[in-house]
Design a protein around this motif. Structure first.
Motif, short mmCIF file in Angstrom:
data_model
loop_
_atom_site.label_atom_id
_atom_site.label_comp_id
_atom_site.label_asym_id
_atom_site.label_seq_id
_atom_site.Cartn_x
_atom_site.Cartn_y
_atom_site.Cartn_z
N VAL A 130 0.83 -1.20 0.00
CA VAL A 130 0.00 0.00 0.00
C VAL A 130 0.87 1.26 0.00
O VAL A 130 0.53 2.27 -0.61
CB VAL A 130 -0.94 -0.01 1.22
N HIS A 131 1.98 1.21 0.72
CA HIS A 131 2.90 2.35 0.80
C HIS A 131 4.29 1.90 0.36
O HIS A 131 5.21 1.77 1.16
CB HIS A 131 2.96 2.90 2.24
N PRO A 132 4.46 1.64 -0.93
CA PRO A 132 5.74 1.10 -1.41
C PRO A 132 6.88 2.11 -1.30
O PRO A 132 6.66 3.33 -1.34
CB PRO A 132 5.44 0.77 -2.88
N ILE A 133 8.08 1.59 -1.15
CA ILE A 133 9.29 2.42 -1.13
C ILE A 133 9.90 2.38 -2.52
O ILE A 133 10.23 1.31 -3.03
CB ILE A 133 10.30 1.90 -0.09
N VAL A 163 18.76 6.40 -3.69
CA VAL A 163 17.96 7.04 -2.64
C VAL A 163 16.61 6.36 -2.56
O VAL A 163 16.06 5.90 -3.57
CB VAL A 163 17.79 8.55 -2.92
N ALA A 164 16.08 6.28 -1.35
CA ALA A 164 14.79 5.62 -1.12
C ALA A 164 13.78 6.64 -0.63
O ALA A 164 14.10 7.53 0.17
CB ALA A 164 14.95 4.50 -0.08
N LYS A 165 12.56 6.50 -1.09
CA LYS A 165 11.49 7.41 -0.69
C LYS A 165 10.18 6.65 -0.67
O LYS A 165 9.84 5.94 -1.62
CB LYS A 165 11.40 8.59 -1.66
N ALA A 166 9.45 6.80 0.42
CA ALA A 166 8.15 6.14 0.54
C ALA A 166 7.04 7.14 0.18
O ALA A 166 7.28 8.33 0.00
CB ALA A 166 7.94 5.61 1.96
N ALA A 196 3.97 5.48 8.23
CA ALA A 196 5.10 6.02 9.00
C ALA A 196 6.23 5.01 9.09
O ALA A 196 7.42 5.36 8.99
CB ALA A 196 4.64 6.43 10.39
N THR A 197 5.89 3.73 9.26
CA THR A 197 6.92 2.69 9.33
C THR A 197 7.70 2.60 8.03
O THR A 197 8.93 2.49 8.03
CB THR A 197 6.27 1.34 9.64
N GLN A 198 7.00 2.67 6.91
CA GLN A 198 7.67 2.61 5.61
C GLN A 198 8.58 3.82 5.40
O GLN A 198 9.69 3.69 4.88
CB GLN A 198 6.63 2.54 4.50
N ASN A 199 8.13 5.00 5.80
CA ASN A 199 8.95 6.19 5.66
C ASN A 199 10.17 6.14 6.58
O ASN A 199 11.26 6.57 6.19
CB ASN A 199 8.13 7.45 5.96
N ASN A 200 10.00 5.61 7.78
CA ASN A 200 11.15 5.46 8.69
C ASN A 200 12.16 4.48 8.12
O ASN A 200 13.38 4.70 8.20
CB ASN A 200 10.67 4.98 10.07
N LEU A 201 11.69 3.39 7.53
CA LEU A 201 12.59 2.41 6.92
C LEU A 201 13.36 3.04 5.77
O LEU A 201 14.58 2.85 5.64
CB LEU A 201 11.80 1.21 6.43
N ALA A 202 12.67 3.82 4.94
CA ALA A 202 13.33 4.47 3.81
C ALA A 202 14.41 5.44 4.29
O ALA A 202 15.44 5.61 3.64
CB ALA A 202 12.30 5.20 2.96
N ALA A 203 14.17 6.09 5.43
CA ALA A 203 15.13 7.07 5.95
C ALA A 203 16.31 6.41 6.64
O ALA A 203 17.42 6.96 6.64
CB ALA A 203 14.43 8.03 6.90
N ALA A 250 20.12 0.56 -2.15
CA ALA A 250 20.30 -0.45 -3.19
C ALA A 250 20.02 -1.85 -2.65
O ALA A 250 19.71 -2.77 -3.43
CB ALA A 250 21.72 -0.38 -3.76
N ASP A 251 20.10 -2.03 -1.33
CA ASP A 251 19.81 -3.34 -0.75
C ASP A 251 18.36 -3.73 -0.93
O ASP A 251 18.01 -4.91 -0.82
CB ASP A 251 20.15 -3.33 0.75
N LEU A 252 17.48 -2.74 -1.18
CA LEU A 252 16.08 -3.04 -1.42
C LEU A 252 15.85 -3.56 -2.84
O LEU A 252 14.79 -4.12 -3.13
CB LEU A 252 15.22 -1.79 -1.19
N LEU A 253 16.82 -3.34 -3.72
CA LEU A 253 16.70 -3.81 -5.09
C LEU A 253 17.22 -5.23 -5.25
O LEU A 253 16.63 -6.05 -5.94
CB LEU A 253 17.47 -2.86 -6.03
N LYS A 254 18.35 -5.52 -4.62
CA LYS A 254 18.92 -6.86 -4.69
C LYS A 254 19.89 -7.03 -3.52
O LYS A 254 20.43 -6.05 -3.01
CB LYS A 254 19.65 -7.08 -6.02
#
Length: 229
Positions: free
Chosen positions: A37-40, A142-145, A170-177, A183-187
C-alpha cells in the motif's frame, strides 16, 4: 446411519462464519501488506562535491581535505561504481586544478578509497571561470516512501474492521530514511570471501578435540552490570 454428520456440518459452518467475522472480505484484504500500500521507491542519484580551485593555490586546504574525507566515507557506505574526479578544461585555473589531483588521491587513499576505485574525466569550463571547481561524484541510490496523512476514513464509523489508508505509512517512511544503502532493497549484496585461515584453525582444533571458541582477553566480559546489585 451416522447421526453426527449434521452436527459436524453445523460446527464447520459456525467456524466459517466466525472467520468471516474477523474482517477479511477477500484475498486482497486478508493479505494486507503496508509495503504494497505504501511502497518504497528506489531511484539512482548522483552525489557530488565541488572543490573551488583559486588560481595559484598550491593544493588542498585543511577544510578541503576534511570535505574530501567525508565524501570518501559516504562513497564507501553507499557508492556504486567508480568515484569520478572531474577537472576543468579551458578555464584560467585548469593547470592549478590538475595539480590538485595528487592531494585528492592521497586524501582519498587515506580514507580507504584506492586508486583502482577512481575514474578521471575533464569537463568544459568557461574562460571566465577563474575558480572553476574540481568535482568529485559517484552514483548512489535514494529511497522514498509514499506521503503520509491520509485520514479519509474514521475508525469510529467504519465497521468493516479494515486497516485505515494511513496504516503502516510512517513505518515505511522510517525504513526508507534509516536504511544504510537503499540499493539493498533492489537486490542483496554479494557475500564476502570466507576467512580461510580461521576456518582451518577451527577444523584443526575440532579434530584435536579442543575448544573452537575464540580466546577471550582480560578486557572481554559477559557479566551483567552490578549497578543494581
Amino acid at each position: 446411519m451416522n447421526t453426527n454428520k449434521p452436527l459436524a456440518t453445523g460446527i464447520l459452518a459456525a467456524l466459517v462464519l466466525g472467520l468471516a467475522g474477523c474482517g477479511f472480505n477477500g484475498i486482497d484484504q486478508a493479505q494486507y501488506d503496508a509495503a504494497r500500500v505504501h511502497p518504497i521507491s528506489v531511484q539512482p542519484d548522483v552525489a557530488t562535491l565541488n572543490i573551488d580551485v583559486p588560481p595559484g593555490q598550491p593544493g588542498l586546504t585543511a577544510a578541503n581535505r576534511a570535505a574530501v574525507a567525508d565524501f570518501a566515507a559516504s562513497y564507501r557506505e553507499r557508492g556504486h561504481g567508480p568515484l569520478t574526479v572531474s577537472t576543468p578544461s579551458g578555464s584560467p585555473n585548469a593547470a592549478t586544478a590538475t595539480g590538485f589531483l595528487s592531494d585528492v588521491r592521497d586524501t582519498l587513499a587515506e580514507s580507504g578509497v584506492s586508486g583502482d576505485m577512481l575514474a578521471y574525466t575533464p569537463y568544459s569550463a568557461s574562460s571566465a571561470e577563474r575558480a572553476a571547481p574540481l568535482i568529485l561524484s559517484f552514483k548512489r541510490y535514494v529511497a522514498k516512501a509514499s506521503a503520509c496523512g491520509d485520514w479519509s476514513t474514521s475508525s469510529a464509523t467504519d465497521y468493516r474492521n479494515l486497516p485505515p489508508p494511513n496504516f503502516g505509512c510512517a513505518t515505511q517512511n522510517n525504513l526508507a530514511a534509516m536504511i544504510a544503502d537503499p540499493a539493498d532493497l533492489l537486490k542483496p549484496r554479494g557475500m564476502t570471501p570466507a576467512d580461510a585461515d580461521r576456518r582451518n584453525t577451527v577444523l584443526e582444533k575440532y579434530r584435536e578435540g579442543e575448544s573452537t571458541a575464540t580466546a577471550r582477553s582480560d578486557q572481554d566480559s559477559g557479566a551483567v552490570s552490578k549497578v543494581s546489585q
